[in-house]
Design an enzyme around this catalytic site. Structure first.
Site, PDB file in Angstrom:
ATOM      1  CE  LYS A 114      -4.257  -1.581   2.167  1.00  0.00           C
ATOM      2  NZ  LYS A 114      -5.332  -1.530   2.942  1.00  0.00           N
ATOM      3  CE  LYS A 197      -5.996  -8.391  -1.501  1.00  0.00           C
ATOM      4  NZ  LYS A 197      -6.049  -8.314  -0.247  1.00  0.00           N
ATOM      5  CE  LYS A 200     -12.145  -3.305   1.169  1.00  0.00           C
ATOM      6  NZ  LYS A 200     -12.780  -3.649   2.179  1.00  0.00           N
TER       7      LYS A 200
END
Ligand code: TYM
Length: 333
Positions: A114, A197, A200
């Site tokens: 991230k 994967k 969102k």
């Protein structure tokens, strides 16, 4: 006999949960709630580790609660609650911050991924300590089991390490939790990039099936799922990730084995596979969407269910925190 405790949670960081959340976690939660004293949390403190619009966060927290309920979590049986309603999460996180090594926290791959995307200056310290707050979420409830998808494995390992460390320094305090990760549904893949994967933060919204998607939208997304050119309906994760993902989703949704599905569709084209998958996914998700929308019409009722869950959660969390503070040598008021 008293039931063992269980805890798990999800972030309210989107207006809908997705099929990965549902198959990787939520269906397990529903199946396990009878045999465990279960706590299911909506982790709003975790959501703010990346920027959130306050109005959307408030709305998404309630939407997440409505989807938990619509998917079959029973508020009479399990405690459904919002993380920020239980102050002990932030309090225990501080204690655990103080027994976590800086290097140890730096090795968490989710943070690395991230923060690489946004750059170090755009990554908050909260994002860095995210897994430690997650450890606090878990350890407060003394759970034996934590049902999650594969992407949470490393955070669960850290949680176990911190629990063992605290216990060995200060005396037995925490139950050592076990991650419960179901092999078949541990990782549902993106429909457009079937090696990644489902998430969102997908680059292309077509890769993601949302619980709150209308049936026509689900059909369109599944029809445009990336497959391959050899035309054979066969499970082969390495060479046919798109087809394998569709087979995995179909199998998880219907309870039929992959071999059974391969046999029943043998000789047919990807169009047939996609139609059947779309039909099965809609049959499962559409009643959840409809029920969630109904529940969202009565926010007062939803909020009072969450308040009831928070009351039960606070009792357990405060008892654990009091024990931790005592073990640490804090003078109690
Ligand atoms: P979150 O909100 O990203 O995801 C919620 C749950 O869904 C699972 N999941 C998936 N499973 C299969 N395939 C996928 N593509 C997929 N995507 C998501 C996740 O593994 C998870 O079980 N850090 C957690 C939230 C959290 C938590 C906790 C979880 C905070 N505290 C304590 C358990 C216990 C997270 O971001 O989940």
């Amino acid at each position: 006999m008293t039931k063992p405790n269980l805890l798990s949670g999800m972030q309210p960081s989107a207006s809908s949960l997705h099929l990965g959340n549902y198959l990787g976690a939520l269906t397990q939660w529903v199946a396990m709630q009878k045999d465990y004293n279960a706590y299911y949390v909506i982790v709003d403190l975790h959501a703010i580790t990346v920027p959130q619009d306050p109005k959307e966060l408030r709305e998404n927290t309630r939407r997440t609660a409505a989807q938990y309920l619509a998917a079959g979590l029973d508020p009479e049986q399990s405690a459904l609650f919002v993380q920020s309603h239980v102050p002990a999460h932030a309090q225990l996180a501080w204690v655990l911050n103080c027994i976590t090594g800086f290097g140890e926290a730096s090795r968490m791959t989710q943070f690395k991924d991230k923060s690489q995307k946004g750059g170090a200056d755009n990554s908050s310290v909260g994002l860095f300590t995210y897994p430690i707050l997650q450890a606090a979420d878990i350890l407060l409830y003394q759970p034996k089991s934590v049902p999650v998808g594969e992407d949470q494995r490393q955070h669960l390992e850290l949680t176990r390490d911190l629990a063992m460390r605290f216990n060995s320094r200060f005396g037995d305090t925490f139950t050592i939790p076990q991650a419960q990760i179901l092999k078949e549904t541990a990782k549902i893949y993106d429909l457009q990039v079937p090696t990644a994967k489902m998430s969102k933060s997908a680059a292309d919204p077509k890769g993601l099936i949302n619980l709150m998607d209308e049936p026509a939208v689900i059909t369109k997304k599944i029809k445009s799922a990336v497959t391959d050119t050899d035309g054979e309906i066969r499970f082969d994760q390495a060479n046919k990730p798109g087809v394998s993902n569709l087979l995995g989703i179909y199998s998880a949704i219907t309870g039929k084995s992959v071999a059974e599905i391969e046999a029943s569709l043998s000789g047919q084209g990807y169009g047939s596979l996609k139609s059947e998958v779309a039909e099965a996914v809609i049959a499962t998700l559409d009643p959840i969407r409809v029920r969630a929308l109904e529940l969202l019409e009565d926010k007062g009722e939803l909020d009072s269910l969450l308040a009831k869950g928070a009351k039960k959660a606070n009792e357990q969390a405060e008892a654990t925190l009091a024990l931790v503070y005592d073990r640490l040598g804090f003078v109690r008021p």
